[in-house]
Write a protein that holds these residues in place. Structure first.
Motif, PDB file in Angstrom:
ATOM      1  N   HIS A  51      -9.736 -19.678   1.053  1.00 22.49           N
ATOM      2  CA  HIS A  51      -9.993 -18.248   1.223  1.00 22.49           C
ATOM      3  C   HIS A  51      -9.728 -17.464  -0.058  1.00 22.49           C
ATOM      4  O   HIS A  51     -10.479 -16.550  -0.393  1.00 22.49           O
ATOM      5  CB  HIS A  51      -9.127 -17.688   2.349  1.00 22.49           C
ATOM      6  CG  HIS A  51      -9.324 -16.224   2.576  1.00 22.49           C
ATOM      7  ND1 HIS A  51     -10.401 -15.714   3.275  1.00 22.49           N
ATOM      8  CD2 HIS A  51      -8.597 -15.137   2.173  1.00 22.49           C
ATOM      9  CE1 HIS A  51     -10.326 -14.401   3.310  1.00 22.49           C
ATOM     10  NE2 HIS A  51      -9.246 -14.019   2.652  1.00 22.49           N
ATOM     11  N   GLY A  54     -11.870 -19.902  -3.235  1.00 18.97           N
ATOM     12  CA  GLY A  54     -13.276 -20.198  -2.996  1.00 18.97           C
ATOM     13  C   GLY A  54     -13.747 -21.564  -3.429  1.00 18.97           C
ATOM     14  O   GLY A  54     -14.945 -21.862  -3.383  1.00 18.97           O
ATOM     15  N   SER A  57     -14.287 -24.543   1.396  1.00 21.12           N
ATOM     16  CA  SER A  57     -14.707 -23.644   2.463  1.00 21.12           C
ATOM     17  C   SER A  57     -13.856 -23.891   3.699  1.00 21.12           C
ATOM     18  O   SER A  57     -13.311 -24.991   3.887  1.00 21.12           O
ATOM     19  CB  SER A  57     -16.181 -23.866   2.813  1.00 21.12           C
ATOM     20  OG  SER A  57     -16.367 -25.106   3.485  1.00 21.12           O
TER      21      SER A  57
END
Length: 206
Positions: A51, A54, A57
């Motif tokens: 989060h 990046g 996922s």
């Protein structure tokens, strides 16, 4: 134990970017065997980094963790099925699977069947052991595999959600990923209570 978790955390966080999904899956496979690696220190940090940075996922973390958990649990099942109960009773105590734990897990498996396998994926101790009695008792592997997959998917999703939530609210960590361990201890306490109520209590009522 807390110090060991901190050392593991330092190593894990420093190699997660390079290891990626394969590292998550590999560690979760080990977690589903007799290796004492808590899933609570594998999945939430990965989801947190997914989060905040990046590089991974959320869905990928959940899928990798679930797949690894399923593979490890399947290895436990087939190892127990091929080795048989006498060998496991004789040598299991050297890897933390004493006869009392084995009998408890066998009772759980006999009483609850595939639904018990599903629920065991959400409980400490029994989560790591359930593959042994199911293999010894030769439960239909298709039912075992399905129950393990679904239970692992839910558990990994919950842990990943925890990591993502902390990523959205960084003030919960006050700038330190090591605060995950306070959450780990809290989660472990709740799960330990569930384990005592449902597994120990069930065994005591035999």
């Amino acid at each position: 134990m807390t110090e060991l978790l901190h050392h593991f955390s330092d190593w894990y966080l420093s190699t997660l970017a390079q290891g990626g999904y394969w590292l998550i899956a590999g560690l979760m496979a080990l977690e589903s065997t007799i290796v004492p690696i808590p899933s609570e220190v594998i999945v939430p940090p990965a989801a947190y980094l997914a989060h905040t940075q990046g590089q991974l996922s959320f869905v990928g973390v959940v899928m990798a963790a679930t797949a690894g958990s399923w593979v490890g649990a399947s290895v436990m099942y087939w190892a127990a099925r091929l080795l048989g109960r006498p060998i496991i009773v004789r040598f299991g105590r050297y890897v933390g699977v004493g006869q009392a734990k084995l009998e408890m897990a066998e009772h759980w498996c006999t009483q609850y069947g595939p639904p018990g396998v599903f629920f065991s994926r959400l409980l400490p101790v029994i989560r790591h052991l359930i593959g042994i009695p199911t293999g010894i008792l030769r439960m239909d592997f298709r039912w075992y595999a399905l129950a393990t997959l679904l239970g692992s998917l839910i558990w990994c999703s919950v842990l990943a959600w925890l990591g993502m939530t902390i990523g959205r609210h960084p003030e919960l960590l006050a700038g330190s990923l090591h605060r995950f361990f306070a959450l780990v201890l809290a989660v472990a306490g709740v799960l330990g209570l569930l384990y005592h109520v449902f597994v120990r209590g069930s065994s005591a009522r035999r």
